[in-house]
Design an enzyme around this catalytic site. Structure first.
Site, PDB file in Angstrom:
ATOM      1  N   ASP A  55       7.478   5.860  -8.233  1.00  0.00           N
ATOM      2  CA  ASP A  55       6.988   7.138  -8.750  1.00  0.00           C
ATOM      3  C   ASP A  55       7.639   8.305  -8.005  1.00  0.00           C
ATOM      4  O   ASP A  55       7.495   9.458  -8.414  1.00  0.00           O
ATOM      5  CB  ASP A  55       5.459   7.216  -8.570  1.00  0.00           C
ATOM      6  CG  ASP A  55       4.722   7.406  -9.882  1.00  0.00           C
ATOM      7  OD1 ASP A  55       5.408   7.573 -10.913  1.00  0.00           O
ATOM      8  OD2 ASP A  55       3.482   7.387  -9.866  1.00  0.00           O
TER       9      ASP A  55
ATOM     10  N   LYS B 178       3.398   0.591 -19.983  1.00  0.00           N
ATOM     11  CA  LYS B 178       4.310   0.242 -18.892  1.00  0.00           C
ATOM     12  C   LYS B 178       4.506  -1.264 -18.818  1.00  0.00           C
ATOM     13  O   LYS B 178       5.621  -1.760 -18.667  1.00  0.00           O
ATOM     14  CB  LYS B 178       3.755   0.768 -17.552  1.00  0.00           C
ATOM     15  CG  LYS B 178       3.935   2.261 -17.390  1.00  0.00           C
ATOM     16  CD  LYS B 178       3.117   2.847 -16.265  1.00  0.00           C
ATOM     17  CE  LYS B 178       3.234   4.375 -16.306  1.00  0.00           C
ATOM     18  NZ  LYS B 178       2.321   5.062 -15.393  1.00  0.00           N
TER      19      LYS B 178
ATOM     20  N   GLN C 141      -1.524   4.108 -10.529  1.00  0.00           N
ATOM     21  CA  GLN C 141      -1.757   5.048 -11.632  1.00  0.00           C
ATOM     22  C   GLN C 141      -2.664   6.195 -11.172  1.00  0.00           C
ATOM     23  O   GLN C 141      -3.751   5.958 -10.641  1.00  0.00           O
ATOM     24  CB  GLN C 141      -2.395   4.293 -12.820  1.00  0.00           C
ATOM     25  CG  GLN C 141      -2.586   5.120 -14.061  1.00  0.00           C
ATOM     26  CD  GLN C 141      -1.266   5.554 -14.709  1.00  0.00           C
ATOM     27  OE1 GLN C 141      -0.315   4.779 -14.778  1.00  0.00           O
ATOM     28  NE2 GLN C 141      -1.208   6.798 -15.167  1.00  0.00           N
TER      29      GLN C 141
END
Ligand code: NDP
Length: 294
Positions: free
Chosen positions: A121, A54, A98
């Site tokens: 997200d 990422k 995460q």
């Protein structure tokens, strides 16, 4: 007949290039540099690989990348304090914590603490609710990638029969909403569904997001169906190493499907590319600019 292979690598590279063009434009025209903050708690090796990828791809797209590594034993309060700081930071337009978090931390509370405008997200209840209501929302990246891959084969999904196998908040449920937005007719299946092969056989579009290696067999598919395999399963090889397989029996499906995504090289490639899209969209929305052209 052999199915067309949907090349996630090529489609993701094209998407990343289009994001980079738009990032350059907003920088030039509005002096805006989209920024993504990724929070990694602990040292799970798979999560470290994802976070590194990422970081590299965010920078390659011309965006700012901020990495925050916290120890496994960080307190819930310290994690929430960091999220609150990122919520206030004007250089940060996207926040990604995460997952999975180490045991002992409350994932739901952490997700709820993220400013919904920066929730790239798409897991905050505000965004999940807006998506379910058919309103503009930041949507989870993997389902967004699934839609883009499908549209590389079908310009319109209107009226097509789709089945989504799996109902997680991360993949199955948001994917159903995105398919509805595309005017597909959607069935959502899960571990309690009856006659899964019979349900799959009716579908023009098959999405497998289960986490069970090669569960969907070739003879479950309607001839010519488009198959999007979300599953990432590591299975042992004879030499002691492992290999990746999806949730679909790929070789069998190749002979029946019209088009199919490989594993690896399919959906997985799209997830980070769509994270870049979400970060760019969040940055433009926060700055009061029109939606970018990607
Ligand atoms: P979850 O474990 O959260 O959900 C799995 C779903 O599959 C559940 O809804 C479960 O049903 C359903 N299921 C389990 N067994 C069966 C069965 N025998 N028949 C039908 N349905 C079943 O997984 P995720 O959604 O997080 O991930 C799914 C897969 O996608 C995994 O392989 C994961 O690694 C992969 N993945 C890939 C990503 C990518 O970037 N390519 C990103 C995210 C995930 P129930 O609800 O009834 O328990």
């Amino acid at each position: 007949m052999t199915a067309e292979i949907i090349d996630g690598k090529v489609i993701a590279a094209d998407l990343r290039a289009r994001v980079a063009d738009e990032v350059a434009r907003v920088k030039r025209e509005h002096n805006l540099v989209p920024g993504l903050a990724v929070v990694l708690v602990g040292n799970d090796p798979a999560s470290e690989v994802y976070v590194r990828s990422k970081h590299t791809q965010t920078q390659a797209a011309g965006m700012a990348s901020f990495e925050h590594k916290l120890p496994t034993d960080v307190s819930q309060q310290d994690l929430l304090t960091l999220v609150a700081k990122l919520n206030r930071d004007p250089a940060v337009h996207g926040i990604l914590v995460q997952l999975p978090l180490p045991k002992g931390l409350n994932t739901e509370a952490v997700i709820n603490a993220i400013d919904p405008a920066k929730d790239v997200d798409g897991l905050h209840p505000n965004n999940a609710g807006r998506l379910a209501g058919g309103f503009e929302a930041l949507s989870p990246c993997t389902p967004l990638g699934c839609i883009i891959l499908t549209k590389s084969v079908h310009a319109s999904l209107e009226g097509m029969n789709a089945i989504v196998i799996g109902r997680s908040n991360l993949v199955g449920r948001p994917l159903v909403q995105l398919l509805l937005n595309e005017n597909a007719t959607v069935t959502i299946a899960h571990s309690r569904s009856r006659d899964l092969p019979g349900l799959v056989r009716k579908a023009d579009l098959v999405y497998a997001a289960v986490g069970r290696p090669e569960m969907v067999r070739g003879d479950w598919l309607k001839p010519g169906a488009t198959v999007i395999d979300v599953g990432i399963n590591r299975i042992p090889k004879e030499d002691g190493k492992t290999r990746l397989v999806g949730d679909v029996a790929y070789q069998e499906a190749l002979a029946v499907a019209g088009a199919i995504t490989p594993v690896p090289g399919g959906v997985g490639q799209m997830t980070v590319a769509c994270l870049l899209v979400n970060t760019l969209r969040a940055a433009c929305a926060i700055a009061g600019l029109p939606k970018p052209a990607v």
